[in-house]
Design a protein around this motif. Structure first.
Motif, PDB file in Angstrom:
ATOM      1  N   LEU A 256      41.510  51.675  34.634  1.00 25.99           N
ATOM      2  CA  LEU A 256      42.913  51.777  35.033  1.00 25.99           C
ATOM      3  C   LEU A 256      43.473  50.384  35.319  1.00 25.99           C
ATOM      4  O   LEU A 256      42.713  49.439  35.573  1.00 25.99           O
ATOM      5  CB  LEU A 256      43.039  52.661  36.267  1.00 25.99           C
ATOM      6  CG  LEU A 256      42.692  54.138  36.091  1.00 25.99           C
ATOM      7  CD1 LEU A 256      42.695  54.847  37.443  1.00 25.99           C
ATOM      8  CD2 LEU A 256      43.671  54.809  35.137  1.00 25.99           C
ATOM      9  N   PRO A 257      44.792  50.232  35.280  1.00 27.88           N
ATOM     10  CA  PRO A 257      45.362  48.899  35.524  1.00 27.88           C
ATOM     11  C   PRO A 257      44.874  48.246  36.813  1.00 27.88           C
ATOM     12  O   PRO A 257      44.566  47.045  36.828  1.00 27.88           O
ATOM     13  CB  PRO A 257      46.865  49.180  35.564  1.00 27.88           C
ATOM     14  CG  PRO A 257      47.041  50.351  34.655  1.00 27.88           C
ATOM     15  CD  PRO A 257      45.819  51.214  34.876  1.00 27.88           C
ATOM     16  N   ALA A 258      44.756  48.997  37.895  1.00 24.65           N
ATOM     17  CA  ALA A 258      44.296  48.419  39.160  1.00 24.65           C
ATOM     18  C   ALA A 258      42.849  47.957  39.067  1.00 24.65           C
ATOM     19  O   ALA A 258      42.474  46.905  39.620  1.00 24.65           O
ATOM     20  CB  ALA A 258      44.458  49.428  40.299  1.00 24.65           C
ATOM     21  N   GLY A 259      42.017  48.740  38.373  1.00 20.82           N
ATOM     22  CA  GLY A 259      40.620  48.362  38.229  1.00 20.82           C
ATOM     23  C   GLY A 259      40.448  47.103  37.399  1.00 20.82           C
ATOM     24  O   GLY A 259      39.649  46.220  37.748  1.00 20.82           O
ATOM     25  N   LEU A 260      41.192  46.992  36.319  1.00 24.20           N
ATOM     26  CA  LEU A 260      41.106  45.797  35.490  1.00 24.20           C
ATOM     27  C   LEU A 260      41.680  44.582  36.204  1.00 24.20           C
ATOM     28  O   LEU A 260      41.169  43.461  36.060  1.00 24.20           O
ATOM     29  CB  LEU A 260      41.837  46.030  34.165  1.00 24.20           C
ATOM     30  CG  LEU A 260      41.218  47.080  33.242  1.00 24.20           C
ATOM     31  CD1 LEU A 260      42.067  47.249  31.992  1.00 24.20           C
ATOM     32  CD2 LEU A 260      39.786  46.716  32.871  1.00 24.20           C
ATOM     33  N   ALA A 261      42.740  44.791  37.008  1.00 23.86           N
ATOM     34  CA  ALA A 261      43.312  43.682  37.774  1.00 23.86           C
ATOM     35  C   ALA A 261      42.305  43.133  38.778  1.00 23.86           C
ATOM     36  O   ALA A 261      42.211  41.915  38.994  1.00 23.86           O
ATOM     37  CB  ALA A 261      44.580  44.140  38.476  1.00 23.86           C
ATOM     38  N   LYS A 262      41.528  44.018  39.378  1.00 28.56           N
ATOM     39  CA  LYS A 262      40.491  43.585  40.326  1.00 28.56           C
ATOM     40  C   LYS A 262      39.460  42.712  39.622  1.00 28.56           C
ATOM     41  O   LYS A 262      39.070  41.652  40.137  1.00 28.56           O
ATOM     42  CB  LYS A 262      39.818  44.803  40.949  1.00 28.56           C
ATOM     43  CG  LYS A 262      38.667  44.457  41.890  1.00 28.56           C
ATOM     44  CD  LYS A 262      38.013  45.726  42.432  1.00 28.56           C
ATOM     45  CE  LYS A 262      36.801  45.397  43.303  1.00 28.56           C
ATOM     46  NZ  LYS A 262      36.133  46.622  43.812  1.00 28.56           N
ATOM     47  N   LEU A 263      39.033  43.128  38.449  1.00 30.00           N
ATOM     48  CA  LEU A 263      38.047  42.334  37.714  1.00 30.00           C
ATOM     49  C   LEU A 263      38.641  40.998  37.268  1.00 30.00           C
ATOM     50  O   LEU A 263      37.964  39.967  37.299  1.00 30.00           O
ATOM     51  CB  LEU A 263      37.544  43.119  36.504  1.00 30.00           C
ATOM     52  CG  LEU A 263      36.763  44.398  36.802  1.00 30.00           C
ATOM     53  CD1 LEU A 263      36.313  45.049  35.498  1.00 30.00           C
ATOM     54  CD2 LEU A 263      35.568  44.136  37.706  1.00 30.00           C
ATOM     55  N   ALA A 264      39.895  41.014  36.848  1.00 30.93           N
ATOM     56  CA  ALA A 264      40.539  39.781  36.402  1.00 30.93           C
ATOM     57  C   ALA A 264      40.660  38.767  37.530  1.00 30.93           C
ATOM     58  O   ALA A 264      40.710  37.559  37.282  1.00 30.93           O
ATOM     59  CB  ALA A 264      41.911  40.095  35.824  1.00 30.93           C
ATOM     60  N   GLY A 265      40.692  39.260  38.764  1.00 28.56           N
ATOM     61  CA  GLY A 265      40.815  38.366  39.912  1.00 28.56           C
ATOM     62  C   GLY A 265      39.512  37.748  40.370  1.00 28.56           C
ATOM     63  O   GLY A 265      39.504  36.898  41.277  1.00 28.56           O
ATOM     64  N   LEU A 266      38.393  38.146  39.768  1.00 31.71           N
ATOM     65  CA  LEU A 266      37.100  37.601  40.163  1.00 31.71           C
ATOM     66  C   LEU A 266      36.931  36.174  39.646  1.00 31.71           C
ATOM     67  O   LEU A 266      37.448  35.805  38.585  1.00 31.71           O
ATOM     68  CB  LEU A 266      35.973  38.466  39.600  1.00 31.71           C
ATOM     69  CG  LEU A 266      35.875  39.907  40.100  1.00 31.71           C
ATOM     70  CD1 LEU A 266      34.792  40.646  39.311  1.00 31.71           C
ATOM     71  CD2 LEU A 266      35.554  39.939  41.592  1.00 31.71           C
ATOM     72  N   ASP A 267      36.175  35.387  40.382  1.00 32.22           N
ATOM     73  CA  ASP A 267      35.739  34.078  39.904  1.00 32.22           C
ATOM     74  C   ASP A 267      34.419  34.304  39.171  1.00 32.22           C
ATOM     75  O   ASP A 267      33.377  34.540  39.792  1.00 32.22           O
ATOM     76  CB  ASP A 267      35.545  33.119  41.069  1.00 32.22           C
ATOM     77  CG  ASP A 267      35.088  31.734  40.636  1.00 32.22           C
ATOM     78  OD1 ASP A 267      34.849  31.539  39.422  1.00 32.22           O
ATOM     79  OD2 ASP A 267      34.941  30.851  41.504  1.00 32.22           O
ATOM     80  N   ALA A 268      34.467  34.269  37.842  1.00 31.41           N
ATOM     81  CA  ALA A 268      33.280  34.598  37.057  1.00 31.41           C
ATOM     82  C   ALA A 268      32.096  33.707  37.401  1.00 31.41           C
ATOM     83  O   ALA A 268      30.936  34.138  37.308  1.00 31.41           O
ATOM     84  CB  ALA A 268      33.603  34.504  35.568  1.00 31.41           C
ATOM     85  N   ALA A 269      32.370  32.477  37.835  1.00 35.37           N
ATOM     86  CA  ALA A 269      31.287  31.546  38.142  1.00 35.37           C
ATOM     87  C   ALA A 269      30.448  32.008  39.332  1.00 35.37           C
ATOM     88  O   ALA A 269      29.319  31.538  39.517  1.00 35.37           O
ATOM     89  CB  ALA A 269      31.854  30.153  38.412  1.00 35.37           C
ATOM     90  N   THR A 270      30.980  32.913  40.144  1.00 36.24           N
ATOM     91  CA  THR A 270      30.230  33.406  41.303  1.00 36.24           C
ATOM     92  C   THR A 270      29.343  34.597  40.957  1.00 36.24           C
ATOM     93  O   THR A 270      28.550  35.036  41.793  1.00 36.24           O
ATOM     94  CB  THR A 270      31.196  33.826  42.427  1.00 36.24           C
ATOM     95  OG1 THR A 270      31.980  34.956  41.994  1.00 36.24           O
ATOM     96  CG2 THR A 270      32.135  32.684  42.790  1.00 36.24           C
ATOM     97  N   LEU A 271      29.461  35.128  39.750  1.00 34.31           N
ATOM     98  CA  LEU A 271      28.674  36.289  39.348  1.00 34.31           C
ATOM     99  C   LEU A 271      27.320  35.843  38.804  1.00 34.31           C
ATOM    100  O   LEU A 271      27.208  34.778  38.180  1.00 34.31           O
ATOM    101  CB  LEU A 271      29.409  37.085  38.277  1.00 34.31           C
ATOM    102  CG  LEU A 271      30.767  37.664  38.676  1.00 34.31           C
ATOM    103  CD1 LEU A 271      31.488  38.224  37.447  1.00 34.31           C
ATOM    104  CD2 LEU A 271      30.603  38.743  39.731  1.00 34.31           C
TER     105      LEU A 271
END
Length: 285
Positions: A39-54
């Motif tokens: 859903l848009p909210a779920g994808l927005a949450k992922l887009a807000g992550l700093d990938a370097a911290t994963l």
């Protein structure tokens, strides 16, 4: 974003491909690339992550289908006029809808399994899209609100099962491993125009299909509106949009897949797949 699922069949973990092409583990953030995550909210949450911290994922693990817990895989047949011509039929006046069994869904590099007795297993490179926000009777003008992203699909088909004797498209399209999806789900914000993408497919390194989604009879926006007239579309549903000309059935003489061959295919911006062709009885257990 490029979202993936990696690991053994049936035990895939969610992941993300970062800007440097590194696979990152998302299992500490979400349980799967599925359902409400799309859903848009779920994808927005992922887009807000700093990938370097994963966490990074070492090695080159198997990639599973890029979407999990798929409710239904809807396909559109004969959606390129040149493909309709090579099939010997007139271009359809309305989209042709059929379903592939969910048991046909597999990872992008899993083998194509020739069913026992098959002599006419064929290839079909296709653009597929994944539903984010679901709905029924979706207006064509609102189509973009309902697409989570896009991926590559090989709509593998056994033509004798599909067209001969009693026929039945679902029967000819639903064998195990007849729907490789991936390698990744590219979110809709990264695809400026789904009707401007090149598609290609090779068998043993020889180009068989080359087309562009701009020549679809029914574009993505029309497909969403049309399909939602007949069924509710739900988050994680996948719709595959048809194939350009160059399938084995259309060759003169017709040419089909054989054990030992390799199929590679891709769509601009969505990555590529590679499948070895093996017999059902030689499948890895």
């Amino acid at each position: 974003m490029k979202l993936v699922r990696f690991g053994p069949k049936g035990a895939e973990k969610p992941g993300m491909i970062d800007g440097q092409g590194t696979l990152r583990d998302l299992s500490g953030v979400i349980d799967d690339v599925a359902g409400d995550v799309l859903l848009p909210a779920g994808l927005a949450k992922l887009a807000g992550l700093d990938a370097a911290t994963l966490p990074t994922v070492p090695g080159t693990p198997r990639l599973g289908p890029c979407v999990g817990r798929i409710g239904k895989l809807v396909c559109i047949g004969l959606n390129y006029s040149d493909h309709a011509a090579e099939a010997g039929v007139a271009p359809p006046a309305e989209p042709v809808i059929f379903l592939k069994a969910n048991s046909s869904i597999c990872g992008p590099d899993d083998p194509i399994l020739l069913p026992r007795g098959s002599q006419k297993t064929d290839w079909e490179v296709e653009l597929a899209f994944v539903i984010g926000k679901g709905g029924r009777y979706i207006e064509e003008a609102d189509w973009a609100d309902h697409v989570a992203g896009y991926c590559v699909c090989n709509d593998v088909s056994e033509r004798a099962y599909q067209l001969e004797s009693t026929g039945q498209w679902t029967k000819g399209k639903s064998a195990d491993n007849f729907a490789p999806l991936g390698p990744w789900l590219v979110t809709a914000d990264e695809i400026a125009d789904p009707q401007a993408l090149d598609l290609w497919l090779d068998v043993d390194g020889v180009r068989q299909q080359a087309g562009n989604t701009g020549t679809m009879i029914f574009p993505v926006r029309e497909i969403i509106a049309y399909v939602s007239r007949f069924m509710t579309l739900e988050p994680g549903d996948v719709i595959s949009t048809g194939t350009p000309p160059g399938v084995g059935m259309g060759k003169k003489p017709p040419t089909y897949l054989r054990k030992g061959q390799t199929v590679t295919l891709g769509v601009d911006g969505l990555g590529a797949q590679r499948q070895a062709v093996i017999d059902w009885d030689d499948r890895p257990l």
